[in-house]
Design an enzyme around this catalytic site. Structure first.
Site, PDB file in Angstrom:
ATOM      1  N   ARG A 164     -10.961 -40.304 -26.717  1.00 43.39           N
ATOM      2  CA  ARG A 164     -12.001 -39.631 -27.498  1.00 43.39           C
ATOM      3  C   ARG A 164     -11.623 -38.180 -27.830  1.00 43.39           C
ATOM      4  O   ARG A 164     -12.463 -37.295 -27.854  1.00 43.39           O
ATOM      5  CB  ARG A 164     -13.356 -39.634 -26.751  1.00 43.39           C
ATOM      6  CG  ARG A 164     -13.947 -41.001 -26.504  1.00 43.39           C
ATOM      7  CD  ARG A 164     -14.302 -41.708 -27.816  1.00 43.39           C
ATOM      8  NE  ARG A 164     -15.128 -42.862 -27.571  1.00 43.39           N
ATOM      9  CZ  ARG A 164     -14.672 -44.060 -27.192  1.00 43.39           C
ATOM     10  NH1 ARG A 164     -13.373 -44.255 -27.055  1.00 43.39           N
ATOM     11  NH2 ARG A 164     -15.507 -45.060 -26.980  1.00 43.39           N
ATOM     12  N   SER A 238     -22.455 -43.670 -26.921  1.00 46.79           N
ATOM     13  CA  SER A 238     -22.210 -43.066 -25.605  1.00 46.79           C
ATOM     14  C   SER A 238     -22.434 -41.563 -25.681  1.00 46.79           C
ATOM     15  O   SER A 238     -21.826 -40.903 -26.527  1.00 46.79           O
ATOM     16  CB  SER A 238     -20.769 -43.304 -25.160  1.00 46.79           C
ATOM     17  OG  SER A 238     -20.485 -44.667 -25.108  1.00 46.79           O
ATOM     18  N   GLU A 334     -19.671 -36.614 -24.791  1.00 49.71           N
ATOM     19  CA  GLU A 334     -18.814 -37.198 -25.821  1.00 49.71           C
ATOM     20  C   GLU A 334     -19.288 -36.726 -27.196  1.00 49.71           C
ATOM     21  O   GLU A 334     -18.496 -36.577 -28.116  1.00 49.71           O
ATOM     22  CB  GLU A 334     -18.889 -38.728 -25.722  1.00 49.71           C
ATOM     23  CG  GLU A 334     -17.697 -39.428 -26.322  1.00 49.71           C
ATOM     24  CD  GLU A 334     -18.064 -40.577 -27.197  1.00 49.71           C
ATOM     25  OE1 GLU A 334     -18.413 -40.322 -28.361  1.00 49.71           O
ATOM     26  OE2 GLU A 334     -17.992 -41.724 -26.729  1.00 49.71           O
TER      27      GLU A 334
HETATM   28  N1  EPU Z   1     -22.145 -50.110 -16.662  1.00 51.50           N
HETATM   29  C1  EPU Z   1     -23.198 -50.105 -15.781  1.00 51.50           C
HETATM   30  N2  EPU Z   1     -24.440 -49.768 -16.264  1.00 51.50           N
HETATM   31  C2  EPU Z   1     -24.645 -49.456 -17.543  1.00 51.50           C
HETATM   32  C3  EPU Z   1     -23.578 -49.460 -18.439  1.00 51.50           C
HETATM   33  C4  EPU Z   1     -22.321 -49.785 -17.971  1.00 51.50           C
HETATM   34  O1  EPU Z   1     -23.061 -50.394 -14.612  1.00 51.50           O
HETATM   35  O2  EPU Z   1     -25.806 -49.167 -17.880  1.00 51.50           O
HETATM   36  C5  EPU Z   1     -20.797 -50.453 -16.164  1.00 51.50           C
HETATM   37  C6  EPU Z   1     -20.558 -51.930 -16.000  1.00 51.50           C
HETATM   38  O3  EPU Z   1     -19.748 -52.091 -14.861  1.00 51.50           O
HETATM   39  C7  EPU Z   1     -19.741 -52.320 -17.210  1.00 51.50           C
HETATM   40  C8  EPU Z   1     -18.922 -51.049 -17.413  1.00 51.50           C
HETATM   41  O4  EPU Z   1     -19.833 -50.006 -17.061  1.00 51.50           O
HETATM   42  O5  EPU Z   1     -18.947 -53.411 -16.951  1.00 51.50           O
HETATM   43  C9  EPU Z   1     -18.438 -50.836 -18.807  1.00 51.50           C
HETATM   44  O6  EPU Z   1     -19.549 -50.873 -19.696  1.00 51.50           O
HETATM   45  P1  EPU Z   1     -19.342 -51.106 -21.257  1.00 51.50           P
HETATM   46  O7  EPU Z   1     -18.496 -52.293 -21.494  1.00 51.50           O
HETATM   47  O8  EPU Z   1     -20.679 -51.060 -21.902  1.00 51.50           O
HETATM   48  O9  EPU Z   1     -18.466 -49.876 -21.695  1.00 51.50           O
HETATM   49  P2  EPU Z   1     -18.612 -48.309 -21.433  1.00 51.50           P
HETATM   50  O10 EPU Z   1     -17.442 -47.864 -20.644  1.00 51.50           O
HETATM   51  O11 EPU Z   1     -19.955 -47.933 -20.929  1.00 51.50           O
HETATM   52  C10 EPU Z   1     -17.164 -47.700 -23.508  1.00 51.50           C
HETATM   53  C11 EPU Z   1     -17.258 -46.817 -24.707  1.00 51.50           C
HETATM   54  C12 EPU Z   1     -18.154 -47.452 -25.758  1.00 51.50           C
HETATM   55  C13 EPU Z   1     -17.579 -48.809 -26.121  1.00 51.50           C
HETATM   56  C14 EPU Z   1     -17.509 -49.656 -24.852  1.00 51.50           C
HETATM   57  C15 EPU Z   1     -16.896 -51.010 -25.071  1.00 51.50           C
HETATM   58  C16 EPU Z   1     -16.963 -44.576 -23.874  1.00 51.50           C
HETATM   59  C17 EPU Z   1     -17.599 -43.270 -23.584  1.00 51.50           C
HETATM   60  N3  EPU Z   1     -17.768 -45.511 -24.327  1.00 51.50           N
HETATM   61  O12 EPU Z   1     -18.464 -47.744 -22.921  1.00 51.50           O
HETATM   62  O13 EPU Z   1     -18.101 -46.649 -26.910  1.00 51.50           O
HETATM   63  O14 EPU Z   1     -18.365 -49.459 -27.086  1.00 51.50           O
HETATM   64  O15 EPU Z   1     -16.696 -48.973 -23.874  1.00 51.50           O
HETATM   65  O16 EPU Z   1     -15.528 -50.905 -25.126  1.00 51.50           O
HETATM   66  O17 EPU Z   1     -15.758 -44.715 -23.688  1.00 51.50           O
HETATM   67  C18 EPU Z   1     -19.167 -44.795 -27.936  1.00 51.50           C
HETATM   68  O18 EPU Z   1     -18.127 -44.171 -27.781  1.00 51.50           O
HETATM   69  O19 EPU Z   1     -20.173 -44.269 -28.506  1.00 51.50           O
HETATM   70  C19 EPU Z   1     -19.271 -46.152 -27.462  1.00 51.50           C
HETATM   71  C20 EPU Z   1     -20.384 -46.857 -27.549  1.00 51.50           C
END
Ligand code: EPU
Length: 338
Positions: A164, A238, A334
């Site tokens: 990012r 995010s 972010e």
């Molecule tokens: N999780 C939780 N609780 C929550 C959300 C997530 O426990 O409320 C944990 C779970 O273990 C889950 C893990 O976090 O398995 C990963 O969650 P998710 O797949 O939703 O991905 P993220 O790491 O929260 C990132 C990006 C998103 C992108 C997703 C999918 C960042 C800051 N965010 O989120 O990007 O869509 O991966 O690849 O890196 C954005 O940048 O605006 C965005 C939405």
């Protein structure tokens, strides 16, 4: 070219924050932009370039000129039997470019389907999702320096892409306007679907020869189920980045929280999903007056109606404090805060 005065930005930011810009202009091509930047009356004016406004939090009126970049156009500029170079104007809606690629069976950005925002904003924060990042298909971009009006091309290595991150979010912030981006997309490419949830969904399909469209359809559905639609509830995806911590700190935390999820990261670091940290601090689904933490994804802060940027910011501050207290980890934003 029409310069408007005291223009409301409520419809120009997906948080739906009701602030205004002292001046506002929408530009549709490079020449118009150059002409704008050469106007003497704008020389000393602060300038903010907006794409889709999907990664910004306004905390006050903007005392300068907002330049809405609406440069259109998607074109294949080179192709051979293996790859295609696709050029898109900075004002193109990012998802329209993804749909263009998927429809032509060009691989590389299908995992980035349904990400809000414009093509010009995509390199600024090296957008990423489901195991892909923009930098993996990025070829080059063109833009204009605000101060001099000079054009410049940036090749991939010059963009300093990180998680990012890019040069356009750091050294060149408010100094350079991206006008077009070229991506290198692949014919007959194999979709990347190592990400757990996608793999599980794909395995439900009858054929094992998954197409680019299969993957993009599944990701669009997952996002649609989990992330709030900004046209219904204000949000900017995010709000925080996933923090990277030292392996030693991670192992200590794991003793106390054996279930802590993680992604591997280079340089002996471990990336922790910030959504998990925020959820563990009890924030998921919480609402305080007009603001809240989304019930399905704790990394997304939402505006339920008439929140101000300050309301969102103070919620973010409280969340940061509680994550530091509980885990000793400092979250960083972010979204861009203005
Ligand atoms: N999780 C939780 N609780 C929550 C959300 C997530 O426990 O409320 C944990 C779970 O273990 C889950 C893990 O976090 O398995 C990963 O969650 P998710 O797949 O939703 O991905 P993220 O790491 O929260 C990132 C990006 C998103 C992108 C997703 C999918 C960042 C800051 N965010 O989120 O990007 O869509 O991966 O690849 O890196 C954005 O940048 O605006 C965005 C939405």
């Amino acid at each position: 070219m029409k310069i408007e005065k005291n223009k409301s930005l409520k419809n120009n930011n997906t948080f739906g924050i009701d602030v205004s810009a002292r001046k506002y202009v929408e530009i549709y091509d490079e020449d118009e932009l150059k002409q704008l930047l050469s106007l003497s009356e704008l020389k000393d004016e602060a300038k903010l370039v907006l794409g889709g406004g999907s990664n910004i939090l306004f905390t006050h009126d903007y005392n300068g000129i907002v330049i809405k970049n609406s440069i259109p156009g998607i074109k294949i500029i080179f192709e051979d039997e293996k790859l295609c170079l696709v050029k898109a104007g900075a004002g193109v809606i990012w998802n329209d470019l993804v749909l263009f690629a998927v429809e032509k069976n060009l691989g590389g950005i299908e995992n980035l389907i349904s990400i809000p925002g414009t093509v010009g904003a995509a390199p600024v924060q090296n957008i990423g999702a489901y195991g892909e990042e923009l930098q993996n298909t990025f070829h080059s971009l063109k833009g204009i320096y605000i101060e001099t009006g000079k054009e410049s091309v940036f090749e991939k290595e010059e963009c300093k892409f990180g998680y990012r991150e890019s040069i356009f979010k750091e050294e060149l912030k408010e100094k350079f306007i991206i006008t077009s981006v070229i991506l290198e997309l692949y014919k007959n490419s194999q979709p990347v679907f190592n990400y757990g949830t996608i793999k599980n969904e794909l395995e439900k399909l009858p054929s094992v020869n998954y197409s680019i469209k299969d993957v993009s359809d599944i990701i669009a559905k997952i996002r649609n189920d989990k992330l709030p639609d900004p046209t219904a509830i204000g949000n900017a995806g995010s709000f925080f980045k996933n923090p990277e911590i030292d392996k030693d700190q991670f192992l200590e935390l794991k003793k106390e929280h054996p279930e802590i999820p993680c992604f591997t990261s280079p340089h002996n670091k471990v990336k922790i999903p910030a959504g998990w940290l925020v959820e563990k601090c009890g924030w998921k689904g919480k609402r305080i007056k007009n603001v809240g933490v989304h019930e399905k994804q704790a990394l997304v802060l939402v505006n339920y109606g008439y929140a101000t940027g300050e309301d969102i910011l103070s919620l973010a501050q409280e969340i940061k404090i509680s994550v530091i207290k509980k885990f000793g980890i400092e979250l960083t934003e972010e979204v861009n805060i203005y």
